[in-house]
Design an enzyme around this catalytic site. Structure first.
Site, PDB file in Angstrom:
ATOM      1  N   HIS A   1      -2.979 -71.107 -30.514  1.00  0.00           N
ATOM      2  CA  HIS A   1      -2.597 -70.478 -31.785  1.00  0.00           C
ATOM      3  C   HIS A   1      -3.051 -69.025 -31.880  1.00  0.00           C
ATOM      4  O   HIS A   1      -2.562 -68.280 -32.728  1.00  0.00           O
ATOM      5  CB  HIS A   1      -3.105 -71.301 -32.980  1.00  0.00           C
ATOM      6  CG  HIS A   1      -4.564 -71.205 -33.251  1.00  0.00           C
ATOM      7  ND1 HIS A   1      -5.484 -72.112 -32.766  1.00  0.00           N
ATOM      8  CD2 HIS A   1      -5.293 -70.332 -33.988  1.00  0.00           C
ATOM      9  CE1 HIS A   1      -6.688 -71.791 -33.202  1.00  0.00           C
ATOM     10  NE2 HIS A   1      -6.599 -70.712 -33.931  1.00  0.00           N
TER      11      HIS A   1
ATOM     12  N   ASP B   1      -3.610 -77.074 -28.019  1.00  0.00           N
ATOM     13  CA  ASP B   1      -4.085 -75.775 -28.503  1.00  0.00           C
ATOM     14  C   ASP B   1      -4.879 -75.022 -27.452  1.00  0.00           C
ATOM     15  O   ASP B   1      -5.944 -74.469 -27.713  1.00  0.00           O
ATOM     16  CB  ASP B   1      -4.907 -75.940 -29.781  1.00  0.00           C
ATOM     17  CG  ASP B   1      -4.946 -74.650 -30.602  1.00  0.00           C
ATOM     18  OD1 ASP B   1      -4.091 -73.777 -30.371  1.00  0.00           O
ATOM     19  OD2 ASP B   1      -5.825 -74.526 -31.465  1.00  0.00           O
TER      20      ASP B   1
ATOM     21  N   SER C   1     -11.748 -68.236 -33.045  1.00  0.00           N
ATOM     22  CA  SER C   1     -10.971 -69.185 -32.249  1.00  0.00           C
ATOM     23  C   SER C   1     -10.755 -68.671 -30.830  1.00  0.00           C
ATOM     24  O   SER C   1     -10.380 -67.517 -30.616  1.00  0.00           O
ATOM     25  CB  SER C   1      -9.610 -69.436 -32.893  1.00  0.00           C
ATOM     26  OG  SER C   1      -9.719 -70.384 -33.918  1.00  0.00           O
TER      27      SER C   1
END
Length: 373
Positions: free
Chosen positions: A97, A128, A212
């Site tokens: 993402h 992911d 992230s």
């Protein structure tokens, strides 16, 4: 990822990409996976012995952290996240993402400030996980990885990342492992589709948007996880406590090796992403922006067409509904995404669709190149 941390988009549209659908999402205010709403489901309770490392000190920052900045040219936004250097030649592990929908990617190696443009080698949307390459990089110092199967409840950990997308030196926060084998259900707000990430490491380290893709380190400074989901202000045993989640390093490295070897699968896409050229939403009688029910009860409702694309020349129009791709039933934008992940730029696919009058058509469309999913 938002306009500075992790990503903002166009109010819930999904830009269909053939091997991938470039999500045109509402990315502000994401609370889980830095832009996805989510639910956490605990694994069955097991008796776990306390960590023998619980009194050791966190490691602090270690080499191999990359600040990632992206441009999403199809919706005129910018985003940022973090990556982990896998080798000296510039292979970088990150969350899918973080690079989703990117038309341009740049990576800055925080050890020396060197900045590179980057290309996507491949990604696992459902897991992911993504791998990018810093073009022209050499003689970089990669991160050191540890064995995530040895992580124990109570282990001290350090999370490192590009908090807030501010760039510069990474932010370093510390905490402890609060749970193992956790399941996180992340929902894409653009189309309502969801993905379940299993066997996650849960910590109380205050992971924030922009972190992230960054490393979760053990007390020896080894990467034992990739920071992936954060839920700020989540109530646990005490008011105001915080939970963060990381993909175990062993699993992330397994997918990264598969991508390096160019081995595509049902979940792993290799190479450039194909684009159909439409924006879609879920179908339903209360679909936003419609006064009348859509012409089909399920499928991917076309909310917009990119000018000059194959979809426009093929006759697809706003308000029509895609119901099949190469004779496979499409009941939602998420299903369409999964089917399209099998195709690449240059492929020709047959799109089954229903017009505003309820008439059904099948149209061949030549897929072009677009940003990653």
């Amino acid at each position: 990822m938002n306009e500075t941390p992790e990503r903002r988009g166009c109010g819930g549209c999904l830009l269909i990409l053939a091997v991938v659908i470039a999500v045109v999402a509402v990315l502000a205010g994401r609370s889980l996976l830095d832009g996805r709403s989510g639910q956490v489901q605990s694994a069955p309770e097991t008796v776990i012995p306390p960590s023998t490392r619980s009194t050791e000190k966190p490691s602090g920052r270690r080499p191999g952290v990359v600040n990632i900045d992206t441009e999403q040219g199809l919706r005129s936004t910018r985003a940022a996240g973090t990556g982990i250097l896998l080798d000296a030649s510039g292979l970088v592990l990150t969350n899918n993402h973080v690079i989703q929908g990117a038309t341009a990617i740049r990576g800055t190696v925080t050890d020396n400030g060197r900045r590179f443009t980057a290309e996507v080698l491949g990604y696992d949307k459902s897991g992911d996980i993504a791998v990018i390459r810093l073009r022209g990089a050499a003689r970089l110092k990669p991160a050191a990885f540890g064995d995530s199967t040895r992580v124990q409840l109570g282990d001290p950990v350090t999370a490192v990342g590009n908090e807030g997308g501010k760039g510069g030196d990474p932010k370093v926060v510390t905490g402890k492992v609060t749970a193992l084998d956790q399941q996180v259900t992340a929902t894409d707000q653009s189309d309502g589709s969801s993905e379940r990430l299993a066997a996650m490491i849960e910590t109380d380290a205050p992971i924030r948007p922009g972190d992230s893709g960054g490393p979760l380190l053990n007390t020896s400074g080894q990467v034992i996880g990739m920071n992936t989901a954060a839920s700020a202000g989540y109530t646990m045993k005490m008011e105001g406590t915080h939970r963060g989640y990381a993909i175990p390093s062993n699993r992330a490295l397994s997918v990264a090796r598969q991508i390096q070897q160019g081995r595509a699968s049902d979940t792993v896409h290799i190479g450039p992403t194909a684009m159909l050229g439409v924006q879609v939403r879920s179908v339903g009688p209360r679909t936003p922006g419609r006064r009348t029910p859509p012409p089909a009860t399920s499928g991917a409702l076309i909310a917009g067409i990119l000018p000059g694309t194959a979809a426009e020349s093929a006759g697809l129009r706003k308000g029509t509904v895609i119901i099949a791709l190469n004779d496979q039933h499409v009941d939602s934008p998420g299903t369409l995404t999964n089917i399209l992940l099998r195709y690449h730029p240059g492929d020709t696919v047959r799109i089954g669709w229903v017009d505003l009058d309820g008439r059904r058509f099948t149209t061949p469309i030549h897929l072009t190149e677009g940003p990653p999913q």
